[in-house]
Design an enzyme around this catalytic site. Structure first.
Site, short mmCIF file in Angstrom:
data_model
loop_
_atom_site.label_atom_id
_atom_site.label_comp_id
_atom_site.label_asym_id
_atom_site.label_seq_id
_atom_site.Cartn_x
_atom_site.Cartn_y
_atom_site.Cartn_z
N HIS A 54 -4.50 3.04 -1.80
CA HIS A 54 -3.29 2.87 -1.00
C HIS A 54 -3.63 3.01 0.48
O HIS A 54 -4.77 3.31 0.83
CB HIS A 54 -2.18 3.85 -1.43
CG HIS A 54 -2.49 5.30 -1.18
ND1 HIS A 54 -3.43 6.01 -1.88
CD2 HIS A 54 -1.94 6.19 -0.31
CE1 HIS A 54 -3.46 7.26 -1.46
NE2 HIS A 54 -2.57 7.39 -0.49
N HIS A 56 -2.87 5.00 3.09
CA HIS A 56 -2.91 6.19 3.95
C HIS A 56 -4.28 6.38 4.58
O HIS A 56 -5.32 6.11 3.97
CB HIS A 56 -2.51 7.44 3.14
CG HIS A 56 -1.04 7.47 2.81
ND1 HIS A 56 -0.51 8.23 1.80
CD2 HIS A 56 0.02 6.83 3.39
CE1 HIS A 56 0.81 8.06 1.76
NE2 HIS A 56 1.15 7.21 2.70
N ASP A 58 -6.22 8.86 5.25
CA ASP A 58 -7.27 9.67 4.63
C ASP A 58 -7.94 8.95 3.47
O ASP A 58 -8.88 9.47 2.87
CB ASP A 58 -6.71 11.04 4.19
CG ASP A 58 -5.61 10.95 3.15
OD1 ASP A 58 -4.68 10.16 3.34
OD2 ASP A 58 -5.70 11.66 2.12
N HIS A 59 -7.50 7.72 3.17
CA HIS A 59 -8.10 6.92 2.10
C HIS A 59 -8.80 5.66 2.62
O HIS A 59 -9.66 5.11 1.93
CB HIS A 59 -7.04 6.54 1.06
CG HIS A 59 -6.40 7.74 0.42
ND1 HIS A 59 -6.65 8.12 -0.88
CD2 HIS A 59 -5.57 8.68 0.93
CE1 HIS A 59 -5.99 9.25 -1.15
NE2 HIS A 59 -5.33 9.60 -0.06
N HIS A 113 3.82 7.26 -5.01
CA HIS A 113 3.35 7.88 -3.77
C HIS A 113 3.53 6.89 -2.62
O HIS A 113 4.08 7.22 -1.57
CB HIS A 113 1.90 8.30 -3.95
CG HIS A 113 1.26 8.91 -2.75
ND1 HIS A 113 1.60 10.15 -2.28
CD2 HIS A 113 0.28 8.46 -1.94
CE1 HIS A 113 0.86 10.44 -1.21
NE2 HIS A 113 0.06 9.42 -0.98
N ASP A 130 -3.71 9.05 -5.07
CA ASP A 130 -2.71 10.12 -4.91
C ASP A 130 -1.57 9.96 -5.91
O ASP A 130 -0.42 10.30 -5.61
CB ASP A 130 -2.15 10.13 -3.49
CG ASP A 130 -3.18 10.64 -2.47
OD1 ASP A 130 -4.29 11.03 -2.87
OD2 ASP A 130 -2.86 10.64 -1.27
N HIS A 168 -7.78 14.19 -4.18
CA HIS A 168 -7.66 15.48 -3.49
C HIS A 168 -8.00 16.65 -4.40
O HIS A 168 -7.69 16.61 -5.59
CB HIS A 168 -6.24 15.69 -2.95
CG HIS A 168 -5.89 14.78 -1.81
ND1 HIS A 168 -6.16 15.10 -0.50
CD2 HIS A 168 -5.31 13.56 -1.80
CE1 HIS A 168 -5.74 14.11 0.28
NE2 HIS A 168 -5.21 13.16 -0.47
#
Ligand code: ZN
Ligand code: FE
Length: 258
Positions: A54, A56, A58-59, A113, A130, A168
């Site tokens: 996805h 975001h 942090d990905h 998410h 996530d 995570h």
């Protein structure tokens, strides 16, 4: 060639998953290029594919730097989300024949998410970003409880020995919450002890077998009497369907502080 899985820690609590055959590696959700580049160099691996679950940061924030160092690497990601450098747009249901490393992965649509979130399943691994976490599930940033519940139900139908590779290290916090809604579950109690020992030793709690998630993860157990009772104590109706139990438990988790 046999495949080897590595969890590369990134930021405070992310894992970038690296799957390799001793020559080529694929990287899942590289929010940071540095740990990936460092591991590729130290193991003498070529980067063969980048997979994003996805949009975001942090990905996906490391994808640009990975492509600078490894131009032409195919980038798989959800069609409806902004994924840097994406070359293969996915909406779920596609069978991906990744050549280097040689592995067949199925793209699964797992919204909740985010609206376009996809997961990847193959070779006994589930890369679920996530969506499903160790002992928990992702927050509903863009999707509805019903969407996330359906996504989790579809993942729960995979074989019990599937290794859950989520993005995570949230397992300990998740299990602490799980014990507040499923306190009498002996498998959950035992998992808490095992996870505490792993984390105290500085080791990842992941990947986890899907069968263990089904036995301990409250978000996969919304059809159980104990979870329904917990949801009812939090305002759900006594005849709540599993999806309403899920919504109540997810809301309680949002408000939970360890
Ligand atoms: Zn996210
Ligand atoms: Fe994330």
């Amino acid at each position: 060639m046999p495949l080897t899985l590595r969890a590369l820690p990134a930021f405070a609590d992310n894992y970038i998953w690296l799957l390799h055959d001793a020559r080529h590696a694929l990287a899942v959700d590289p929010g940071d290029a540095f740990p990936v580049l460092e591991t590729l160099a130290s193991l003498g691996l070529q980067l063969g594919a980048i997979l994003a679950t996805h949009h975001h940061g942090d990905h996906v924030s490391g994808i640009g730097d990975l492509l600078k160092r490894h131009p032409g690497t195919p980038v798989y990601g959800p069609a409806t989300e902004a994924i840097p450098g994406r070359t293969v747009a996915l909406s779920g249901g596609e069978l991906l024949q990744i050549p280097h490393p040689a592995v067949a992965l199925k793209a699964l649509s797992t919204p909740g998410h985010t609206r376009g979130h996809v997961s990847y399943y193959g070779a006994g691994y589930l890369f679920c970003g996530d969506t499903l976490f160790g002992g928990g599930c992702g927050r509903l940033f863009e999707g509805t409880p019903a969407q996330m519940f359906a996504s989790l139900e579809s993942l729960a139908r995979l074989p019990d020995d599937t290794l859950v590779c989520c993005a995570h290290e949230y397992t300990l916090d998740n299990l602490q919450f799980a014990l507040t809604v499923d306190a009498d579950n002996p498998v959950l109690q035992a998992r808490m002890q095992t996870t505490l020992r792993l984390r105290q030793a500085g080791r990842p709690s992941l990947p986890s077998p899907l069968g263990l998630e089904k036995a301990t993860n409250p978000f996969l157990r919304c059809d159980m009497a104990a979870l329904r009772a917990s949801a009812v104590r939090r305002g759900a109706s006594a005849d709540a369907q599993a999806v309403e139990v899920f919504a109540a438990i997810r809301k309680a988790k949002d408000a939970f502080r360890v």
